[in-house]
Design a protein around this motif. Structure first.
Motif, mmCIF file in Angstrom:
data_model
loop_
_atom_site.group_PDB
_atom_site.id
_atom_site.type_symbol
_atom_site.label_atom_id
_atom_site.label_comp_id
_atom_site.label_asym_id
_atom_site.label_seq_id
_atom_site.Cartn_x
_atom_site.Cartn_y
_atom_site.Cartn_z
ATOM 1 N N GLY A 37 13.123 6.115 -54.684
ATOM 2 C CA GLY A 37 14.125 7.103 -54.344
ATOM 3 C C GLY A 37 15.125 6.669 -53.295
ATOM 4 N N ASP A 38 16.246 7.304 -53.360
ATOM 5 C CA ASP A 38 17.362 7.090 -52.459
ATOM 6 C C ASP A 38 17.216 8.080 -51.305
ATOM 7 O OD1 ASP A 38 20.012 7.350 -51.334
ATOM 8 O OD2 ASP A 38 20.752 6.327 -53.107
ATOM 9 N N VAL A 39 17.424 7.632 -50.070
ATOM 10 C CA VAL A 39 17.253 8.521 -48.921
ATOM 11 C C VAL A 39 18.243 9.677 -48.919
ATOM 12 C CG1 VAL A 39 16.176 6.771 -47.463
ATOM 13 C CG2 VAL A 39 18.657 7.049 -47.413
ATOM 14 N N THR A 40 19.356 9.533 -49.621
ATOM 15 C CA THR A 40 20.331 10.628 -49.660
ATOM 16 C C THR A 40 19.786 11.841 -50.406
ATOM 17 O OG1 THR A 40 21.432 9.676 -51.595
ATOM 18 C CG2 THR A 40 22.325 9.105 -49.425
ATOM 19 N N THR A 41 18.819 11.636 -51.304
ATOM 20 C CA THR A 41 18.202 12.773 -51.987
ATOM 21 C C THR A 41 17.297 13.560 -51.046
ATOM 22 O OG1 THR A 41 16.344 11.475 -52.816
ATOM 23 C CG2 THR A 41 18.284 11.641 -54.238
ATOM 24 N N PHE A 42 16.962 12.978 -49.907
ATOM 25 C CA PHE A 42 16.145 13.655 -48.897
ATOM 26 C C PHE A 42 16.995 14.205 -47.764
ATOM 27 C CE2 PHE A 42 13.248 10.999 -51.184
ATOM 28 C CZ PHE A 42 12.104 11.765 -51.273
ATOM 29 N N GLY A 43 18.319 14.134 -47.910
ATOM 30 C CA GLY A 43 19.221 14.718 -46.936
ATOM 31 C C GLY A 43 19.897 13.748 -45.989
ATOM 32 N N ALA A 44 19.662 12.463 -46.126
ATOM 33 C CA ALA A 44 20.317 11.486 -45.254
ATOM 34 C C ALA A 44 21.797 11.382 -45.597
ATOM 35 C CB ALA A 44 19.657 10.116 -45.397
ATOM 36 N N ILE A 45 22.622 11.317 -44.574
ATOM 37 C CA ILE A 45 24.068 11.215 -44.753
ATOM 38 C C ILE A 45 24.547 10.022 -43.934
ATOM 39 C CG2 ILE A 45 26.290 12.358 -44.431
ATOM 40 C CD1 ILE A 45 24.693 15.037 -44.471
ATOM 41 N N GLY A 46 25.175 9.072 -44.587
ATOM 42 C CA GLY A 46 25.640 7.858 -43.921
ATOM 43 C C GLY A 46 27.017 7.996 -43.322
ATOM 44 N N GLY A 48 27.663 8.184 -39.972
ATOM 45 C CA GLY A 48 27.743 7.657 -38.617
ATOM 46 C C GLY A 48 27.548 8.706 -37.549
ATOM 47 N N LYS A 49 27.266 9.956 -37.921
ATOM 48 C CA LYS A 49 27.112 11.047 -36.957
ATOM 49 C C LYS A 49 25.773 11.771 -37.092
ATOM 50 C CE LYS A 49 32.034 11.929 -37.302
ATOM 51 N NZ LYS A 49 33.051 12.813 -37.847
ATOM 52 N N THR A 50 25.328 11.945 -38.317
ATOM 53 C CA THR A 50 24.140 12.745 -38.605
ATOM 54 C C THR A 50 22.873 11.923 -38.427
ATOM 55 O OG1 THR A 50 25.450 13.919 -40.254
ATOM 56 C CG2 THR A 50 23.070 14.225 -40.350
ATOM 57 N N ASP A 51 21.888 12.499 -37.709
ATOM 58 C CA ASP A 51 20.593 11.837 -37.542
ATOM 59 C C ASP A 51 19.862 11.829 -38.885
ATOM 60 O OD1 ASP A 51 18.176 10.777 -36.588
ATOM 61 O OD2 ASP A 51 17.432 12.749 -36.013
ATOM 62 N N CYS A 52 19.502 10.645 -39.359
ATOM 63 C CA CYS A 52 18.871 10.498 -40.679
ATOM 64 C C CYS A 52 17.398 10.124 -40.595
ATOM 65 C CB CYS A 52 19.622 9.440 -41.482
ATOM 66 S SG CYS A 52 21.335 9.869 -41.760
ATOM 67 N N SER A 53 16.844 10.047 -39.391
ATOM 68 C CA SER A 53 15.462 9.596 -39.249
ATOM 69 C C SER A 53 14.476 10.520 -39.956
ATOM 70 C CB SER A 53 15.093 9.420 -37.780
ATOM 71 O OG SER A 53 15.377 10.577 -37.043
ATOM 72 N N LYS A 54 14.679 11.828 -39.903
ATOM 73 C CA LYS A 54 13.774 12.763 -40.570
ATOM 74 C C LYS A 54 13.826 12.589 -42.089
ATOM 75 C CE LYS A 54 12.308 17.472 -39.899
ATOM 76 N NZ LYS A 54 12.642 18.763 -39.287
ATOM 77 N N ALA A 55 15.018 12.409 -42.636
ATOM 78 C CA ALA A 55 15.168 12.226 -44.087
ATOM 79 C C ALA A 55 14.535 10.914 -44.544
ATOM 80 C CB ALA A 55 16.643 12.256 -44.468
ATOM 81 N N ILE A 56 14.724 9.837 -43.780
ATOM 82 C CA ILE A 56 14.144 8.544 -44.157
ATOM 83 C C ILE A 56 12.630 8.604 -44.053
ATOM 84 C CG2 ILE A 56 14.007 6.100 -43.543
ATOM 85 C CD1 ILE A 56 16.996 6.317 -42.727
ATOM 86 N N ASN A 57 12.100 9.227 -42.997
ATOM 87 C CA ASN A 57 10.647 9.386 -42.886
ATOM 88 C C ASN A 57 10.094 10.248 -44.010
ATOM 89 O OD1 ASN A 57 9.921 7.771 -40.659
ATOM 90 N ND2 ASN A 57 10.743 9.294 -39.255
ATOM 91 N N SER A 58 10.848 11.252 -44.449
ATOM 92 C CA SER A 58 10.414 12.083 -45.584
ATOM 93 C C SER A 58 10.375 11.271 -46.874
ATOM 94 C CB SER A 58 11.351 13.274 -45.761
ATOM 95 O OG SER A 58 11.263 14.134 -44.675
ATOM 96 N N ALA A 59 11.357 10.399 -47.052
ATOM 97 C CA ALA A 59 11.379 9.544 -48.242
ATOM 98 C C ALA A 59 10.171 8.606 -48.253
ATOM 99 C CB ALA A 59 12.679 8.744 -48.294
ATOM 100 N N ILE A 60 9.836 8.052 -47.100
ATOM 101 C CA ILE A 60 8.668 7.166 -47.006
ATOM 102 C C ILE A 60 7.393 7.956 -47.254
ATOM 103 C CG2 ILE A 60 7.315 5.716 -45.438
ATOM 104 C CD1 ILE A 60 10.059 4.957 -44.123
ATOM 105 N N ALA A 61 7.291 9.136 -46.675
ATOM 106 C CA ALA A 61 6.093 9.963 -46.846
ATOM 107 C C ALA A 61 5.903 10.402 -48.294
ATOM 108 C CB ALA A 61 6.177 11.188 -45.940
ATOM 109 N N SER A 62 6.986 10.514 -49.050
ATOM 110 C CA SER A 62 6.880 10.963 -50.440
ATOM 111 C C SER A 62 6.396 9.873 -51.391
ATOM 112 C CB SER A 62 8.231 11.483 -50.929
ATOM 113 O OG SER A 62 9.117 10.409 -51.174
ATOM 114 N N LEU A 63 6.353 8.631 -50.922
ATOM 115 C CA LEU A 63 5.892 7.533 -51.780
ATOM 116 C C LEU A 63 4.421 7.711 -52.114
ATOM 117 C CD1 LEU A 63 7.533 4.488 -49.986
ATOM 118 C CD2 LEU A 63 8.276 5.547 -52.112
ATOM 119 N N PRO A 64 4.001 7.227 -53.273
ATOM 120 C CA PRO A 64 2.578 7.290 -53.611
ATOM 121 C C PRO A 64 1.768 6.391 -52.679
ATOM 122 C CG PRO A 64 3.777 6.021 -55.251
ATOM 123 C CD PRO A 64 4.797 6.605 -54.327
ATOM 124 N N SER A 65 0.472 6.556 -52.691
ATOM 125 C CA SER A 65 -0.387 5.792 -51.777
ATOM 126 C C SER A 65 -0.289 4.290 -51.983
ATOM 127 C CB SER A 65 -1.839 6.243 -51.919
ATOM 128 O OG SER A 65 -2.283 6.023 -53.242
#
Length: 93
Positions: A37-46, A48-65
């Motif tokens: 998946g693309d981090v933008t589907t989790f709400g990340a916006i590139g 240069g202003k919006t904090d994307c750490s929560k969206a990127i961590n959500s994308a990582i957490a959504s990965l299978p084991s």
């Protein structure tokens, strides 16, 4: 000490030359059949202003084991918090 240096250099070179061969499905730590998946589907916006750490961590957490691929497209993604990778075989591309 010299043996340790040679071992580390040899190991580094081995990893460097065998880790990835340019095939998009062959990743450095295993084979994944699809990009998860693309981090933008989790709400990340590139923007240069919006904090994307929560969206990127959500994308990582959504990965299978067994891991997968997190895609960060071109852009300026701001990180105000650490990125946590707590699974094996996670590739950020």
């Amino acid at each position: 000490m010299m043996k340790l240096k040679r071992y580390l250099i040899s190991t580094f070179c081995l990893c460097l030359f065998t880790a990835c061969d340019g095939d998009d499905n062959l990743l450095c730590y295993g084979t994944h059949t699809e990009i998860e998946g693309d981090v933008t589907t989790f709400g990340a916006i590139g923007d240069g202003k919006t904090d994307c750490s929560k969206a990127i961590n959500s994308a990582i957490a959504s990965l299978p084991s067994e891991g997968g691929v997190v895609v960060i497209p071109e852009g300026d993604f701001v990180l105000d918090a650490p990125i946590v990778i707590n699974k094996h075989n996670v590739t950020i591309k």
